[in-house]
Design a protein around this motif. Structure first.
Motif, PDB file in Angstrom:
ATOM      1  N   GLY A  24     -77.698  80.543  74.404  1.00 39.47           N
ATOM      2  CA  GLY A  24     -78.252  81.080  73.167  1.00 39.47           C
ATOM      3  C   GLY A  24     -77.166  81.523  72.201  1.00 39.47           C
ATOM      4  O   GLY A  24     -77.257  81.280  70.993  1.00 39.47           O
ATOM      5  N   SER A  25     -76.130  82.174  72.730  1.00 44.33           N
ATOM      6  CA  SER A  25     -75.020  82.624  71.881  1.00 44.33           C
ATOM      7  C   SER A  25     -74.313  81.438  71.231  1.00 44.33           C
ATOM      8  O   SER A  25     -73.916  81.496  70.060  1.00 44.33           O
ATOM      9  N   ALA A  26     -74.150  80.362  72.003  1.00 42.24           N
ATOM     10  CA  ALA A  26     -73.511  79.161  71.463  1.00 42.24           C
ATOM     11  C   ALA A  26     -74.367  78.556  70.354  1.00 42.24           C
ATOM     12  O   ALA A  26     -73.846  78.129  69.313  1.00 42.24           O
ATOM     13  N   ILE A 117     -66.099  69.719  73.895  1.00 44.81           N
ATOM     14  CA  ILE A 117     -66.572  70.033  75.237  1.00 44.81           C
ATOM     15  C   ILE A 117     -66.068  71.394  75.701  1.00 44.81           C
ATOM     16  O   ILE A 117     -64.859  71.658  75.693  1.00 44.81           O
ATOM     17  N   PHE A 118     -66.999  72.238  76.140  1.00 41.26           N
ATOM     18  CA  PHE A 118     -66.669  73.571  76.642  1.00 41.26           C
ATOM     19  C   PHE A 118     -67.016  73.637  78.128  1.00 41.26           C
ATOM     20  O   PHE A 118     -68.098  73.215  78.543  1.00 41.26           O
ATOM     21  N   GLY A 119     -66.102  74.191  78.922  1.00 40.37           N
ATOM     22  CA  GLY A 119     -66.267  74.183  80.370  1.00 40.37           C
ATOM     23  C   GLY A 119     -67.072  75.349  80.916  1.00 40.37           C
ATOM     24  O   GLY A 119     -67.638  76.167  80.177  1.00 40.37           O
ATOM     25  N   ARG A 120     -67.092  75.438  82.216  1.00 42.60           N
ATOM     26  CA  ARG A 120     -67.834  76.466  82.941  1.00 42.60           C
ATOM     27  C   ARG A 120     -67.268  77.852  82.640  1.00 42.60           C
ATOM     28  O   ARG A 120     -66.064  78.007  82.431  1.00 42.60           O
ATOM     29  N   GLU A 121     -68.134  78.861  82.673  1.00 41.80           N
ATOM     30  CA  GLU A 121     -67.713  80.215  82.320  1.00 41.80           C
ATOM     31  C   GLU A 121     -66.546  80.713  83.171  1.00 41.80           C
ATOM     32  O   GLU A 121     -65.632  81.359  82.668  1.00 41.80           O
ATOM     33  N   HIS A 122     -66.556  80.402  84.466  1.00 41.80           N
ATOM     34  CA  HIS A 122     -65.547  80.976  85.360  1.00 41.80           C
ATOM     35  C   HIS A 122     -64.361  80.054  85.640  1.00 41.80           C
ATOM     36  O   HIS A 122     -63.284  80.526  85.993  1.00 41.80           O
ATOM     37  N   SER A 123     -64.548  78.753  85.471  1.00 46.26           N
ATOM     38  CA  SER A 123     -63.462  77.840  85.854  1.00 46.26           C
ATOM     39  C   SER A 123     -63.111  76.807  84.792  1.00 46.26           C
ATOM     40  O   SER A 123     -62.161  76.049  84.954  1.00 46.26           O
ATOM     41  N   GLY A 124     -63.858  76.754  83.700  1.00 44.71           N
ATOM     42  CA  GLY A 124     -63.549  75.814  82.636  1.00 44.71           C
ATOM     43  C   GLY A 124     -63.817  74.369  83.024  1.00 44.71           C
ATOM     44  O   GLY A 124     -64.631  74.071  83.902  1.00 44.71           O
ATOM     45  N   LEU A 125     -63.124  73.456  82.371  1.00 43.28           N
ATOM     46  CA  LEU A 125     -63.229  72.037  82.684  1.00 43.28           C
ATOM     47  C   LEU A 125     -62.255  71.683  83.799  1.00 43.28           C
ATOM     48  O   LEU A 125     -61.175  72.264  83.902  1.00 43.28           O
ATOM     49  N   THR A 126     -62.626  70.732  84.626  1.00 49.30           N
ATOM     50  CA  THR A 126     -61.718  70.266  85.667  1.00 49.30           C
ATOM     51  C   THR A 126     -60.637  69.389  85.037  1.00 49.30           C
ATOM     52  O   THR A 126     -60.785  68.898  83.912  1.00 49.30           O
ATOM     53  N   ASN A 127     -59.546  69.172  85.775  1.00 56.85           N
ATOM     54  CA  ASN A 127     -58.504  68.272  85.277  1.00 56.85           C
ATOM     55  C   ASN A 127     -59.057  66.868  85.059  1.00 56.85           C
ATOM     56  O   ASN A 127     -58.686  66.183  84.099  1.00 56.85           O
ATOM     57  N   ALA A 128     -59.945  66.432  85.950  1.00 55.99           N
ATOM     58  CA  ALA A 128     -60.531  65.094  85.818  1.00 55.99           C
ATOM     59  C   ALA A 128     -61.347  64.986  84.531  1.00 55.99           C
ATOM     60  O   ALA A 128     -61.339  63.946  83.865  1.00 55.99           O
ATOM     61  N   GLU A 129     -62.062  66.050  84.179  1.00 56.23           N
ATOM     62  CA  GLU A 129     -62.845  66.044  82.936  1.00 56.23           C
ATOM     63  C   GLU A 129     -61.931  66.056  81.714  1.00 56.23           C
ATOM     64  O   GLU A 129     -62.172  65.340  80.741  1.00 56.23           O
ATOM     65  N   LEU A 130     -60.874  66.852  81.769  1.00 59.78           N
ATOM     66  CA  LEU A 130     -59.927  66.885  80.649  1.00 59.78           C
ATOM     67  C   LEU A 130     -59.210  65.546  80.493  1.00 59.78           C
ATOM     68  O   LEU A 130     -58.849  65.155  79.381  1.00 59.78           O
ATOM     69  N   ASP A 131     -59.014  64.841  81.612  1.00 63.70           N
ATOM     70  CA  ASP A 131     -58.388  63.520  81.541  1.00 63.70           C
ATOM     71  C   ASP A 131     -59.228  62.543  80.722  1.00 63.70           C
ATOM     72  O   ASP A 131     -58.706  61.555  80.205  1.00 63.70           O
ATOM     73  N   GLY A 151     -69.633  81.941  74.408  1.00 64.05           N
ATOM     74  CA  GLY A 151     -70.171  81.993  73.055  1.00 64.05           C
ATOM     75  C   GLY A 151     -69.093  82.268  72.022  1.00 64.05           C
ATOM     76  O   GLY A 151     -69.103  81.706  70.918  1.00 64.05           O
ATOM     77  N   ALA A 152     -68.125  83.130  72.386  1.00 65.54           N
ATOM     78  CA  ALA A 152     -67.031  83.449  71.466  1.00 65.54           C
ATOM     79  C   ALA A 152     -66.143  82.232  71.232  1.00 65.54           C
ATOM     80  O   ALA A 152     -65.687  81.983  70.107  1.00 65.54           O
ATOM     81  N   ALA A 153     -65.889  81.471  72.294  1.00 69.33           N
ATOM     82  CA  ALA A 153     -65.065  80.266  72.159  1.00 69.33           C
ATOM     83  C   ALA A 153     -65.744  79.252  71.240  1.00 69.33           C
ATOM     84  O   ALA A 153     -65.095  78.640  70.379  1.00 69.33           O
ATOM     85  N   VAL A 154     -67.052  79.076  71.414  1.00 68.51           N
ATOM     86  CA  VAL A 154     -67.797  78.167  70.536  1.00 68.51           C
ATOM     87  C   VAL A 154     -67.728  78.662  69.090  1.00 68.51           C
ATOM     88  O   VAL A 154     -67.554  77.873  68.154  1.00 68.51           O
ATOM     89  N   GLN A 155     -67.829  79.988  68.906  1.00 68.65           N
ATOM     90  CA  GLN A 155     -67.772  80.555  67.558  1.00 68.65           C
ATOM     91  C   GLN A 155     -66.438  80.275  66.880  1.00 68.65           C
ATOM     92  O   GLN A 155     -66.385  79.898  65.700  1.00 68.65           O
ATOM     93  N   VAL A 156     -65.339  80.445  67.625  1.00 69.91           N
ATOM     94  CA  VAL A 156     -64.008  80.201  67.058  1.00 69.91           C
ATOM     95  C   VAL A 156     -63.876  78.756  66.590  1.00 69.91           C
ATOM     96  O   VAL A 156     -63.422  78.476  65.468  1.00 69.91           O
ATOM     97  N   ILE A 157     -64.269  77.821  67.449  1.00 66.96           N
ATOM     98  CA  ILE A 157     -64.133  76.406  67.106  1.00 66.96           C
ATOM     99  C   ILE A 157     -65.050  76.032  65.944  1.00 66.96           C
ATOM    100  O   ILE A 157     -64.643  75.325  65.010  1.00 66.96           O
TER     101      ILE A 157
END
Length: 249
Positions: A24-26, A117-131, A151-157
């Motif tokens: 919702g915040s995003a 693309i924004f990753g998981r709250e606790h671990s972000g995107l995996t290296n394979a996903e970033l690849d 939500g804050a990260a989405v707001q900044v971008i």
């Protein structure tokens, strides 16, 4: 640029969000900055009342959200992909700041389907996903407390996108000819799979000791940003090598 356009070619993707409130915040962050295209990959809980409450009026974005079963499905139609990374890791994607991300999006969003693309709250995107991203985007933060709320990260971008696309009129977007359209994320992935198959068959890639060869190859081609015709040529070359290998067996 019309304020109500919603920038449909720009897709915000949240990968496996665990808390519906962050969805919702995003959505709220997107709507207040003029974006409308939200996608989710395997959300833990959605739809949910907490998402609606935190959206604070951005209900239309939640109602039109796309839900995907995998990361690859979510970016399959994207021709330019940016992955958010809180940590400066050794990854195959070029690492850039939000300002450069916004400039690249502003220059291309009229012609290309773009994924942020924004990753998981606790671990972000995996290296394979970033690849699988053309660029990795790092939001500068304090070194001793670098974790941003989703939500804050989405707001900044989204703010950087709005500042560049709506405010800086000197940014000129040039429509690309169909023959010069970049290959989609799906076509790039099929190419990498084909290439891996061939260089394994020739012995160039040794599965028992691959090191980081495929990651470096991904970086090379992602940096080149080949168009669809170029990928077709490369696939044709690989197919000819494959036929020759089959003949000699």
């Amino acid at each position: 640029m019309q304020e109500n356009s919603g920038l449909p070619n720009i897709k915000i993707v949240l990968v496996e969000p665990s808390h519906p409130g962050n969805i919702g915040s995003a959505a709220r962050a997107m709507k207040v900055m003029g974006l409308s295209n939200l996608a989710l990959v395997k959300p833990k809980l959605f739809p949910d009342g907490k998402a609606k409450a935190m959206a604070a009026g951005a209900d239309d974005i939640l109602e039109n959200v796309q839900i995907f079963d995998s990361f690859n499905d979510a970016i399959a139609d994207c021709l330019l992909v940016f992955g958010m990374s809180a940590r400066k890791r050794r990854i195959s994607s070029e690492l850039i700041l939000p300002e450069k991300c916004a400039k690249l999006v502003a220059e291309n969003h009229n012609s290309l389907s773009i994924g942020l693309i924004f990753g998981r709250e606790h671990s972000g995107l995996t290296n394979a996903e970033l690849d699988r991203c053309h660029y990795a985007v790092n939001i500068p933060t304090a070194e001793d407390f670098s974790s941003l709320n989703l939500g804050a990260a989405v707001q900044v971008i989204c703010y950087e996108l709005r500042k560049t696309i709506f405010t800086y009129s000197e940014v000129i977007t040039k429509p690309l000819k169909p023959s010069h359209m970049p290959a989609s994320a799906q076509d790039m992935e099929l190419f990498f799979e084909h290439l891996k198959k061939i260089i394994t068959a020739t012995g160039f890639l040794r599965p028992e000791n691959p090191k980081k060869l495929m990651r470096r190859i991904r970086k090379l081609f992602n940096k080149a940003e080949p168009d669809q015709n170029e990928i077709n040529i490369l696939r044709g070359i690989l197919s000819s090598v494959e036929m020759k290998i089959d003949e000699e067996r």
